[in-house]
Design a protein around this motif. Sequence first.
Motif, PDB file in Angstrom:
ATOM      1  N   ASP A 192       3.970  11.333   0.157  1.00 22.85           N
ATOM      2  CA  ASP A 192       4.689  10.844   1.335  1.00 22.85           C
ATOM      3  C   ASP A 192       3.815  10.936   2.591  1.00 22.85           C
ATOM      4  O   ASP A 192       3.808  10.014   3.414  1.00 22.85           O
ATOM      5  N   ARG A 224       0.966   8.344   2.347  1.00 19.68           N
ATOM      6  CA  ARG A 224       1.488   6.988   2.567  1.00 19.68           C
ATOM      7  C   ARG A 224       1.485   6.618   4.058  1.00 19.68           C
ATOM      8  O   ARG A 224       1.348   5.449   4.415  1.00 19.68           O
ATOM      9  N   ARG A 268      -2.761   5.673   5.234  1.00 17.85           N
ATOM     10  CA  ARG A 268      -3.573   4.990   4.224  1.00 17.85           C
ATOM     11  C   ARG A 268      -4.961   4.644   4.742  1.00 17.85           C
ATOM     12  O   ARG A 268      -5.868   4.384   3.956  1.00 17.85           O
ATOM     13  N   GLU A 305       2.371   1.965  -7.730  1.00 18.88           N
ATOM     14  CA  GLU A 305       2.310   1.909  -6.262  1.00 18.88           C
ATOM     15  C   GLU A 305       0.880   2.120  -5.750  1.00 18.88           C
ATOM     16  O   GLU A 305       0.419   1.407  -4.854  1.00 18.88           O
ATOM     17  N   TRP A 306       0.176   3.096  -6.302  1.00 13.14           N
ATOM     18  CA  TRP A 306      -1.064   3.550  -5.675  1.00 13.14           C
ATOM     19  C   TRP A 306      -2.335   2.981  -6.311  1.00 13.14           C
ATOM     20  O   TRP A 306      -3.400   3.037  -5.705  1.00 13.14           O
TER      21      TRP A 306
END
Length: 393
Positions: free
Chosen positions: A19, A22, A25, A48-49
Motif C-alpha cells: 500500500d 503504491r 511508484r 498488479e505489480w
Amino acid sequence: MIGVTVLGSTGSIGASTLDVLRRHRERYRLVAVTAHTDVKGMRTQCLEWRPEFAVMSDPDAAQRLRDELRPAAPDVEVLAGADGLSRVATLDEVQYVMAAIVGAAGLMPTLAAARAGKRVLLANKESLVMSGRLFMDAIRQNGAALLPIDSEHNALFQCMPGGYRAGLRPEGVRRILLTASGGPFRSTPLGELDQVTPEQACAHPNWVMGRKISVDSATMMNKGLEVIEAHWLFGAAPDQIEVVIHPQSVIHSLVQYADGSVLAQLGNPDMRTPIAHALAWPERVDAGVAPLDLFKVARLDFERPDLARFPCLRLAWEALRAGGAATAILNAANEAAVAAFLAREIPFTGIARIVGDTLAGVPLTAADTLDQVLAADAEARAFAAGLAQRWAA
Ligand code: NAD
Ligand code: MG
C-alpha cells in the motif's frame, strides 16, 4: 529507482508495505514478492505489480502459481522453497528488503539480506530473538542498514540521537520505555483466561495483524520478544528496558535521556507509518495515514504490567538474562504452543506453561553459530510440540 523485495508480501505487514509502495511508484520498483501457500493472494499481486520474481516457499504452491501465471503473466519468474527466498533477498537489483515473514521461517532470508549488505526493514522480530548477536554482526560486517518496522522499535529509533544507526549504543540514553496495549485480555478476570478462544485472542483492540502475532499480543509474549529485540537493536541491558501498559496505543514508545528528557513518538496505530519511515529514511513521505487528532484521543493512560497475568513476559525477560540459545528456545517453544492453541489443542493458559516447561527442560547451549541456533530451535520445537500433544491426548 530503488529495487525492493517484500518477503511475506501476502501477510498483514506485506499488504501494508505494498500500500505504501503504491503511493510512490516513482521512487520504488517492486522486484520480488514471496508467500508460503497463498497462491490466490500471490496471483493477484503478480497481476498488479508484474514483479520479476514471485517465490512460493511451498513447492506445490509454486507449481500451482506457475500454472496460473503462464497465460496471464508469463514474464513473472516463479521460484520455490527456501533457496528462492534467499535468492530474492540478495539480488543485485534490490537495495531494500522488507522482512515480513512470520516466525523462524524468516530467519534465513533475512540473514541473507543482511549478509548481502541490503537495507533490511525488519518486521520479523523472531530472527533477532533467535540469533541477535549473529544477526547484528552480519549487519555491521557487511555494511547493511537495519531499520526497525515493529512500531515500538521504529518509534525508539526515531527518538534516538541524530545520525543514530541500529546496533550502536546511543549516547546519553538512560532507559527505553516500551509501550504495550495489554491486548484483549488486559482486564479479563484471571479465572476466565483458561476458556478464551482463538477468535477472542485474535481480536486485538487497536491493531489488525496476523494470527500468530495477535496471540502473542494477547499473552504479551509479543512484548517479551520486543524486549529482546530492543536489547539487540539498541544495545540496551535488560534492566534498562521497561514495559509500560498504555491501552490507547498512541505513544509507540519512549526514550529517557540522562538529562531528564523523555522523547516519544506518537501516531495513529497504523503500520504504514513505520513502513513509510523505514522506506524513505532519512526523508519523510506520505504513508496514507490519517493525522493524529489529539482532541479525539483526549487522554493517555499508563499502568505497570501484571506479571501474574502475563507470565510470558516474565519468561522472555528470564530467557534474555540467561543468554546463549535461551531466547531461541523461548521463541521456538512459543511458536509451537501458539500453533497448538490456534488448532484448539491446548488452552490459552497452556501457552505460558509449555514455554516455561520447555525453557526448563531443554539444555541451554551457546548461540555463537547458526548451527547452534538452528539446533536449539529444532530441539525446543520438538519438546514443546510433545508437551502440546500430551495435553491434547
Ligand atoms: P501474517 O501471518 O499476516 O503474514 C505472514 C507472511 O509470511 C505471509 O506472507 C505468509 O505467506 C508468509 N509465511 C508464513 N509462513 C511462512 C513460511 N513457513 N515460510 C515462508 N513464508 C511464510 O503475519 P504479519 O502479521 O504480517 O507479521 C509478519 C511479521 O511481522 C511477524 O514477524 C510479526 O511479528 C511482525 N510484526 C507484525 C506486525 C503487524 O502489525 N502485523 C507488527 C509488528 C511486527
Ligand atoms: Mg510491536
